[in-house]
Design an enzyme around this catalytic site. Structure first.
Site, PDB file in Angstrom:
ATOM      1  CB  CYS A   1      -0.982  -0.050   1.163  1.00  0.00           C
ATOM      2  SG  CYS A   1      -2.358   1.092   0.976  1.00  0.00           S
TER       3      CYS A   1
ATOM      4  CG  HIS B   1      -3.066  -3.167   4.412  1.00  0.00           C
ATOM      5  ND1 HIS B   1      -1.853  -2.742   4.865  1.00  0.00           N
ATOM      6  CD2 HIS B   1      -3.595  -2.115   3.723  1.00  0.00           C
ATOM      7  CE1 HIS B   1      -1.662  -1.485   4.485  1.00  0.00           C
ATOM      8  NE2 HIS B   1      -2.685  -1.085   3.790  1.00  0.00           N
TER       9      HIS B   1
END
Ligand code: GLN
Length: 246
Positions: free
Chosen positions: A93, A193
């Protein structure tokens, strides 16, 4: 065999269980008798990143990305050389965003990236964010994998020449791209995630194999001792079912 890992900005970039990636990596190496060392790196620490087989950088909020960017940019040449010498790179990310051209934060501030790749990241209009569980289909050097994760990003990453996978549920690189992450053979960036590794044992093993290759060029993915992934696969199946893609 040995695996030397540098977990970059472990104290700053750690969202939605990113730390779990390192825990699972360690466990899966130890269970196979691979001697693993995980060094951490904070702002200002002296490290020669060329010494590592794997660099890992997790995700973070805009504020955290801003906090470390000068330190990260100061290591650009060292990271470039490491990659050139065969170090594998795993980015989640916020970390993924910083290896591209730039990231425009939610407050419309431009954070210059390392510019290793052509992709760049703008921000969702009116503060919109891609949030939720995600499933993707990817092909890692010929290995077909369905991966699941959790995403939460305002960043809209565009111009990704070689995405990691095709989205089957969720958003990925942006609201409308239909693709997720980046993979070019030696750098794997993803919005997933969750954390990524506990939910996707195939990806952990792929990363172990690619990282071992730096010092063992002949190693094959099939050479890794098979571990019992029954629980992990059940968890993945449950998520795919919940997302109604299986
Ligand atoms: N701050 C970035 C964004 O919102 C990255 C967030 C993250 O790492 N989850 O896009």
């Amino acid at each position: 065999m040995e695996l030397n890992v540098c977990w970059m900005y472990h104290d700053i970039m750690d969202l939605y269980g990113d730390k779990g990636n390192m825990m699972v990596l360690q466990k899966r190496c130890e269970e196979r008798g691979i001697s693993i060392t995980i060094d951490t790196l904070s702002i200002g620490d002296q490290r020669d990143l060329r010494a590592y087989d794997l660099l890992f950088l997790g995700g973070g909020a805009d504020k955290e990305q801003m906090m470390l960017i000068d330190d990260l940019l100061s290591r650009r040449e060292n990271i470039r050389e490491a990659m050139e010498q065969g170090t594998f790179v795993l980015l989640i990310c916020g970390g993924y965003q910083l290896f591209g051209q730039y990231y425009i934060s939610a407050d419309n501030e431009k954070i210059e990236g390392l510019k290793f790749f052509d992709y760049y990241t703008t921000t969702g209009s009116n503060g919109t964010r891609c949030i939720g569980n995600i499933a993707i289909r990817c092909n890692l050097d010929g290995h077909e994998i369905t991966a699941v994760g959790f995403e939460n990003h305002g960043g809209q990453t565009c111009n990704v020449a070689t995405p990691l996978g095709k989205v089957i549920s969720g958003y990925g690189n942006s609201f409308d791209s239909g693709y997720e992450g980046f993979y070019n053979g030696s750098v794997l960036g993803t919005y997933m995630h969750g954390p990524l590794f506990p939910k996707n044992p195939e990806i952990v093993d792929f990363v172990i194999y690619k990282s071992l290759k730096k010092n063992h060029p002949d190693v094959q993915l099939e050479d890794l001792i098979q571990l019992d992934d029954t629980l992990e696969q059940k968890a993945k199946e449950a998520m795919l079912k919940r997302l109604q893609v299986q």
